[in-house]
Design an enzyme around this catalytic site. Structure first.
Site, mmCIF file in Angstrom:
data_model
loop_
_atom_site.group_PDB
_atom_site.id
_atom_site.type_symbol
_atom_site.label_atom_id
_atom_site.label_comp_id
_atom_site.label_asym_id
_atom_site.label_seq_id
_atom_site.Cartn_x
_atom_site.Cartn_y
_atom_site.Cartn_z
ATOM 1 C CB SER A 119 18.268 9.343 32.541
ATOM 2 O OG SER A 119 18.848 9.635 31.284
ATOM 3 C CG HIS A 169 22.889 7.812 33.087
ATOM 4 N ND1 HIS A 169 22.612 6.488 32.826
ATOM 5 C CD2 HIS A 169 21.921 8.525 32.457
ATOM 6 C CE1 HIS A 169 21.520 6.402 32.082
ATOM 7 N NE2 HIS A 169 21.091 7.622 31.848
#
Length: 268
Positions: A119, A169
């Protein structure tokens, strides 16, 4: 019309992720997290002990099929676009540079956690995509906006996956923006501006990483470390296991406790 090349790099990355996830599922036993560590998951304690490669390999490791499915969907949706746009080498640089950036942010801002998943790299591609549409002005086109919204929504879903951190992220997103901008050869002025931003980002990240190189007393997971290192010893990596044990003893301030325990411990 120019025929698009097949996204071979994306296919290979997904194949590796599937193989690792399958290995974790079928060999994980009662503790898939510890198995994920063995296969290269992010684990701050072992990174501090010298396994720096985990800031990269964590992007290839997943634990649940759902986590892998969502990441695979996102990578097929945006990764293929980047591979066609930049070619394999620059695409891999953006993707895995973002994974590393996300891991560094997690190291700087999180405790002694275990994290897995692509991610951070996917958020980097999302950040890079925003940079591209802003640089070339295509954000004015409805089809581009539609694609961008789809990418953002898919990536937002990743926030709810297990074993990931929002800090990764954010780091991946910022590093992806900078690296993508540096790969845009047709926009030299834009590249120079983003290069300055990249220098600032690297300096600040380095400073926070140095400050974050601490393991709190309540986050010293001695038994997890012992089981992971004992498994490595059992499968023929004794030298490495004992080096890691000695390094962890120094980090934890345990003298030779973990090393001594490893000498008399083995797995079934």
């Amino acid at each position: 019309m120019k025929k698009l090349k097949k996204p071979y790099a994306t296919f290979v990355i997904l194949a590796v992720c599937v193989l690792i996830q399958a290995a974790i599922t079928f060999t994980g036993g009662d503790n898939e997290t510890e198995t994920a560590i063995l296969f290269g998951a992010y684990y701050k304690a072992l990174i501090m002990a010298g396994e720096y490669w985990r800031v990269l390999t964590c992007g290839l490791v997943h634990i649940t099929i759902w986590h892998l499915f969502v990441n695979a969907l996102s990578l097929m949706n945006i990764g293929t676009v980047f591979e066609q746009r930049f070619g394999i080498l620059r695409y891999l640089l953006i993707l895995f540079g973002s994974v590393i950036g996300g891991s560094l942010f997690m190291f700087a801002l999180e405790g002694n956690t275990v994290a897995v998943g692509l991610s951070g790299g996917l958020y980097g591609l999302m950040g890079g995509y925003i940079v591209i549409v802003m640089a070339n002005g295509s954000y004015k086109r409805p089809d581009v906006i539609s694609q961008l919204i789809r990418v953002v929504l898919i990536n937002l879903m990743i926030n709810f996956m297990p074993g990931v951190a929002v800090s990764a992220h954010i780091g991946g997103f910022l590093f992806g923006m900078v690296i993508t901008a540096l790969c845009l050869k047709e926009y030299p002025q834009f590249r120079r501006s983003m290069a300055v931003c990249g220098i600032v980002l690297l300096v600040m990240t380095g400073w926070f990483v140095r400050k974050g190189a601490v393991i709190r007393e309540d986050q010293k997971y001695l038994m997890t470390d012992l089981r992971v290192l004992a498994t490595e010893k059992h499968y023929g990596f004794s030298g490495h296991a004992f080096r890691m044990a000695a390094n962890l003893d120094k980090i934890y301030g345990y003298e030779d406790m973990l090393t001594s325990m490893l000498e008399v411990t083995d797995v079934d």
